[in-house]
Each structure stands twice: as structure tokens, then as C-alpha cells.
Write a protein that holds these residues in place. Structure first.
Motif, PDB file in Angstrom:
ATOM      1  N   PRO A 197      -3.356  -1.805   4.506  1.00 37.86           N
ATOM      2  CA  PRO A 197      -4.316  -0.964   5.442  1.00 37.86           C
ATOM      3  C   PRO A 197      -5.498  -1.676   5.691  1.00 37.86           C
ATOM      4  O   PRO A 197      -6.275  -1.926   4.932  1.00 37.86           O
TER       5      PRO A 197
ATOM      6  N   VAL B 113       0.003  10.578   7.254  1.00 37.85           N
ATOM      7  CA  VAL B 113       0.038  11.328   6.066  1.00 37.85           C
ATOM      8  C   VAL B 113      -0.524  12.771   6.265  1.00 37.85           C
ATOM      9  O   VAL B 113      -1.619  12.932   6.507  1.00 37.85           O
TER      10      VAL B 113
ATOM     11  N   ARG C  12       1.386  16.158  -0.659  1.00 33.62           N
ATOM     12  CA  ARG C  12       1.031  15.183   0.609  1.00 33.62           C
ATOM     13  C   ARG C  12       2.461  14.416   0.983  1.00 33.62           C
ATOM     14  O   ARG C  12       3.499  14.202   0.219  1.00 33.62           O
TER      15      ARG C  12
ATOM     16  N   ARG D  33      -1.014  11.490 -11.100  1.00 32.96           N
ATOM     17  CA  ARG D  33       0.145  11.524  -9.874  1.00 32.96           C
ATOM     18  C   ARG D  33       1.516  12.396 -10.732  1.00 32.96           C
ATOM     19  O   ARG D  33       2.207  11.514 -11.357  1.00 32.96           O
TER      20      ARG D  33
ATOM     21  N   PHE E  26      -2.930   5.883   9.143  1.00 36.14           N
ATOM     22  CA  PHE E  26      -3.390   4.584   8.614  1.00 36.14           C
ATOM     23  C   PHE E  26      -3.076   3.485   9.625  1.00 36.14           C
ATOM     24  O   PHE E  26      -1.904   3.075   9.876  1.00 36.14           O
TER      25      PHE E  26
ATOM     26  N   ARG F 286       1.319  -5.516   6.089  1.00 36.91           N
ATOM     27  CA  ARG F 286       1.484  -4.702   5.010  1.00 36.91           C
ATOM     28  C   ARG F 286       0.256  -4.021   4.225  1.00 36.91           C
ATOM     29  O   ARG F 286       0.416  -3.619   3.070  1.00 36.91           O
TER      30      ARG F 286
ATOM     31  N   SER G  45       0.866  -1.316  -0.045  1.00 36.95           N
ATOM     32  CA  SER G  45       0.022  -0.183  -0.059  1.00 36.95           C
ATOM     33  C   SER G  45       0.945   1.362   0.086  1.00 36.95           C
ATOM     34  O   SER G  45       1.925   1.356   0.677  1.00 36.95           O
ATOM     35  N   ASP G  46       0.623   2.387  -1.012  1.00 38.73           N
ATOM     36  CA  ASP G  46       1.342   3.280  -0.887  1.00 38.73           C
ATOM     37  C   ASP G  46       0.338   4.474  -0.338  1.00 38.73           C
ATOM     38  O   ASP G  46      -0.386   4.894  -0.863  1.00 38.73           O
ATOM     39  N   LEU G  47       0.960   4.853   0.763  1.00 33.40           N
ATOM     40  CA  LEU G  47       0.182   5.712   1.666  1.00 33.40           C
ATOM     41  C   LEU G  47      -0.094   7.168   1.015  1.00 33.40           C
ATOM     42  O   LEU G  47      -0.873   7.962   1.486  1.00 33.40           O
ATOM     43  N   LEU G  48       0.816   7.503   0.028  1.00 34.19           N
ATOM     44  CA  LEU G  48       0.835   8.662  -0.763  1.00 34.19           C
ATOM     45  C   LEU G  48      -0.109   8.566  -1.979  1.00 34.19           C
ATOM     46  O   LEU G  48      -0.387   9.777  -2.690  1.00 34.19           O
ATOM     47  N   ASN G  49      -0.490   7.527  -2.009  1.00 30.00           N
ATOM     48  CA  ASN G  49      -1.422   7.193  -3.205  1.00 30.00           C
ATOM     49  C   ASN G  49      -2.970   6.826  -2.797  1.00 30.00           C
ATOM     50  O   ASN G  49      -3.526   6.204  -3.439  1.00 30.00           O
ATOM     51  N   GLN G  50      -3.531   7.619  -1.677  1.00 26.43           N
ATOM     52  CA  GLN G  50      -4.858   7.427  -1.266  1.00 26.43           C
ATOM     53  C   GLN G  50      -5.619   8.571  -1.268  1.00 26.43           C
ATOM     54  O   GLN G  50      -5.356   9.658  -0.495  1.00 26.43           O
TER      55      GLN G  50
ATOM     56  N   LYS H  12      -0.148  15.197  -6.229  1.00 25.46           N
ATOM     57  CA  LYS H  12      -1.189  14.764  -7.399  1.00 25.46           C
ATOM     58  C   LYS H  12      -1.862  16.110  -7.934  1.00 25.46           C
ATOM     59  O   LYS H  12      -2.156  17.065  -7.139  1.00 25.46           O
TER      60      LYS H  12
END
Lengths: 220, 263
Positions: B176, B142, B130, B76, B169, B174, A212-217, B82
Motif C-alpha cells: 500500500p 474496505v 470490516r 482480531r 488503498f 503488493r 498487505s492485509d487490507l482488513l488488518n489496517q 476486530k
């Protein structure tokens, strides 16, 4: 005299097939593929026989498809190293780096298993993928997902085991913990094809997508 | 019933009340309910987004509704940035000039127009830097600051949304499991109203990742809107006078479903 000639002819005809059934061979390659046996390393050649003790390695943007005992086909992803431990009643390979697709024919009479540093995946008649993931903790993660059939994954160190069924995958977190099998979206991108005549063989799935990419949520 | 009425009016019955009656009355302690469904399709560096949203809405003690359909996507540009572009079709929104008059048998009445069926078209452009704040306890934090330009073709209103948010999170194996976000939305009008911020709300959101593809969201907000003097022609013509901004505050409880598709 005639009898001995006949025996020799028969042996000449059937021995290669018999040997092939108990060994393996390289059936397809792209890019840099090498085989190491002992201290000697050479480039892989199509049709080249493989035997226990051989270690096959693929370079970047390379792949190899090998057949073992006419019952198991393996596709090695780029930057993968796979050792052939045994071929026969019990066929065992060890994945030390990278990832491998496995297709075990149902006619396999013995056992087939893929070992990693920490886990063993044993199968009979199935199609699955196993690969090293990121090293977040002391040992790397190992991802496994099943395309058909079922795979029995066990961790010899801890005694844990789990059966992963078709369409599901698991992560062996840091090689020490089996997660509950689930459907991972990233596994839908895997290219299971091993037959060059049937289409593209290379698999370009980015295993980072398993994380999971936390910056891509974004949720709104 | 509210659509049949056309207007939600406060009827004046005495001359003494007339002096203050043209000022919108702020409701207190009211709760609005919101539901939304969102589909996000991830295609490489692009996230296409489709959202349908509905909300009960109080502009006075009369309940009205707001609905919107948003279509667009994020790209992105950088690992930590983004950009997004969206189109929104909405109905039921209220603006300062929707506060107006109506002649009734008992005198002049003041109230909000029924906008339930009035369609508005919005274009939105945003950028959202972010950053992972892994020095915080739990590591999986984040911070995001979304800046969004909003152009509403209705009355050509333009505004800027500033939305700082902090999300934690809960990651297990691994993956969420849950997000908890604390956010604050502030809308700055560029060409309307008499206040620096015309709408703002802090809100808390909890998103549960029920499956890798499906998220269930629960959110609570305390929304405040500043209503400035109406410029509806009928307002001043019927004795309406400039008034200081009136602040309406309501609680908004929201539930949502988020589908994530990967290609």
C-alpha cells in the motif's frame, strides 16, 4: 610395488575430501526430506552425498540443511523443492517450490546462483533468503531478502537487474518486475540459523505477512 | 491569558440582552488544528495502540485546547472482525454543564468554564466489522463499521460512537502506498443531553505510507456539536433558562504520524 601401494593409500586418503569439495551433502534434516535422482526417490540420510541432478524435497513441518562444495550452505523451508544443477566453478540450484536460505562463504572462488522460474540470484559471499510468494497474477511472486553481503538479481526474460544490499529485500512481482529494494518488516522474523548446535533451525515465518492485509489496517 | 481568566465570558451590558445571553453563542467559520502521533505494535492477532493527540478547540470565540492520551489494543477475533479496549486520559473537553455563570462588576456573565487542566478518564470498548469490497473499481476497497461504547468517569457520561468508513488503498507491487478514507462519526448520548446525536463529523483522511513502518496522515473534518441546556447549579440559580440545543460547527484540520511496529 611400494610406490603403487603408496599411491593407492594417498588416493584413498584424499579422494573423499576432493570429491566432497566438488559435491554436496546433507548435513541436517527435520521431518520428511527426500532426494530424487532420475526416477528414483529415497529418504535423505545425514551425510549423504549430493550431486548435480539431485532434487531435494521437504515435506510439511520439515526442513533440510545441505552443503555444496564446502562453500555454500542452504536451508530448505517446509514444502520446498530444490534441484542441484551444477557444483563446482559455477554452482547453480533451481528453486521450483517453497523457499530457501542461502549462506555463501566468502572463500567461494566460483559463482553461485539460485534460479527460479523467472529470476536468477547470483552471489559471492552473502546470506540471503529467496522464496515463492502468492500467485496473484499468471506467475508466482518471488521474494528475496539479504542478510549480509549483496545479491545481484536478474530477470533473463526482461533483462532487468538490481543489486540488493544487506538489510533490504525485493519482490519479483509475478516473476516479471523487480521492485525497488526496501526494508520489509516481515523479513525481521526470518530465522537465519542453519546450525542445530547453535539453536533452533526451523524457520516459521509466514510469507503471507509479506502481503498487505487490507482488513488488518487500523489507524485510530 | 485564558487560564488566568478561568472563565471565558460574554459580559452582559444591557437588560435587553439578558434574555438571550444565557444561550451559548455558536461560532461560525472557525478552524481548529489537530496533531496526533500514534504507535501501533503488531503482535500476532493483537495490535497494541498508543496515541497522543492535541487540538485547538473553540467552544466560543475564545480558543482553548484539548489533549488526550489513549492506550489500548485491538484483537482480531475473526478475519473480518476486530474488538478493542482502550483507556483514555484527556483534558480540555467540554460538556453541557460547563456552560455557566459568573458575577462580574457589570452584571451576570455567561460563558464556558476553562477545562484546560481538568482531567477526565474514559473507558472504551469497540467492535469493528470490516469487509473488502473488491467489486468496486480498483478492487482495494474496505468498508468498516466501528461501534464503540464510551464511558467517561466525569459525570458518568456514557455514549455510543457509530463510525462507518470507506477506504480505498492504492496498492503498488503488493504494497500500500496511500489510503483515502471517507468516514462519518456520530456520537449518541446515552444519559445526557437533549439530542439524539451530540457530536458528529464527516471527515476525509489521506494516509501516505512513507515507509513500511511510518505513515503520514492528513485529515479534514467538519465537526458539529449540539450543546443542550446546562445543568450547572449556578446556571438556573442565576436566571439561566432551558434553551433549545445550540449547534456549534467548526472545521478541523489534522496532521498525524503513525508508526507501525511488528514483532
Amino acid at each position: 610395488m611400494r610406490l603403487s601401494v603408496l599411491v593407492c593409500v594417498l588416493l584413498a586418503c584424499f579422494m573423499p575430501a576432493a570429491l566432497s569439495a566438488l559435491s554436496g551433502q546433507v548435513v541436517y534434516t527435520e521431518g520428511d526430506v527426500s532426494i530424487r535422482n532420475g526416477s528414483q526417490t529415497h529418504d535423505a540420510v545425514l551425510g549423504e552425498p549430493l550431486n548435480p541432478g539431485d532434487v531435494i524435497s521437504t515435506g510439511a513441518e520439515s526442513l533440510a540443511v545441505i552443503d555444496l562444495a564446502n562453500s555454500t550452505t542452504l536451508k530448505l523451508r517446509p514444502k520446498t523443492t530444490l534441484a542441484i544443477d551444477s557444483i563446482g566453478e559455477s554452482t547453480t540450484v533451481t528453486l521450483t517450490v517453497g523457499g530457501v536460505f542461502t549462506h555463501v562463504l566468502k572463500k567461494l572462488t566460483g559463482q553461485f546462483s539460485v534460479q527460479t522460474q523467472t529470476a536468477v540470484a547470483g552471489v559471492r559471499g552473502t546470506q540471503f533468503f529467496i522464496a515463492y510468494g502468492r500467485t496473484v497474477d499468471a506467475l508466482p511472486d518471488v521474494w528475496l531478502c539479504v542478510n549480509s553481503g549483496a545479491v545481484d538479481v536478474s530477470l533473463p526474460r526482461t533483462g532487468q537487474s538490481v543489486v540488493v544490499k544487506e538489510g533490504f529485500g525485493i519482490n519479483i512481482v509475478a516473476g516479471t518486475k523487480l521492485t525497488t529494494p526496501r526494508n520489509y518488516p516481515w523479513t525481521r522474523q526470518l530465522n537465519w540459523n542453519m546450525d542445530a548446535a547453535a539453536g533452533k533451525v526451523v524457520d516459521t515465518t509466514n510469507l503471507d505477512e509479506a502481503y498487505s492485509d487490507l482488513l488488518n489496517q487500523d489507524y485510530h | 491569558m485564558k487560564k488566568a481568566a478561568g472563565f471565558a465570558f460574554l459580559v452582559l451590558v444591557s437588560a435587553g440582552a439578558f434574555a438571550q445571553a444565557f444561550v451559548p453563542v455558536a461560532p461560525k467559520g472557525l478552524v481548529e488544528f489537530q496533531g496526533r502521533t500514534q504507535v501501533i505494535a503488531n503482535i500476532g492477532a493483537v495490535d497494541l495502540l498508543l496515541e497522543g493527540l492535541g487540538r485547538t478547540e473553540y467552544v466560543d470565540p475564545t480558543l482553548q485546547s484539548f489533549e488526550s492520551l489513549t492506550l489500548g489494543g485491538y484483537y482480531r477475533l475473526l478475519k473480518n472482525l476486530k474488538i478493542g479496549a482502550f483507556y483514555r486520559l484527556q483534558a480540555g473537553d467540554h460538556h453541557d454543564d460547563d456552560w455557566t455563570h459568573k458575577v462580574v462588576t457589570s452584571g451576570i456573565a455567561w460563558g464556558w468554564k476553562d477545562t484546560n487542566t481538568r482531567l477526565e478518564h474514559l473507558l472504551m470498548l469497540d467492535a469493528s466489522p470490516r469487509f473488502v469490497l473488491d467489486f468496486l473499481p480498483g478492487r482495494n476497497w474496505v468498508f468498516m463499521l466501528k461501534g464503540r461504547y464510551i464511558y467517561n468517569t466525569f459525570q458518568n457520561e456514557m455514549s455510543i460512537l457509530a463510525e462507518p468508513s470507506l477506504t480505498w488503498f492504492w496498492v503498488q507491487d503488493r504494497v500500500p502506498i496511500l489510503n483515502v478514507s471517507l468516514s462519518y462519526d456520530a456520537y449518541f448520548p446515552l444519559n445526557f443531553g437533549a439530542t439524539t446525536i451530540y457530536e458528529s463529523y464527516p471527515y476525509l483522511t489521506v494516509l501516505w505510507h512513507a515507509t513500511p513502518d511510518l505513515g503520514i496522515e492528513l485529515s479534514g473534518a467538519y465537526k458539529t456539536i449540539a450543546w443542550s441546556t446546562s445543568h450547572d447549579p449556578g446556571f438556573a440559580a442565576n436566571g439561566g433558562m432551558p434553551y433549545n440545543p445550540v449547534y456549534f460547527s467548526t472545521w478541523v484540520v489534522s496532521v498525524g504520524v503513525v508508526y507501525n511496529l511488528s514483532f
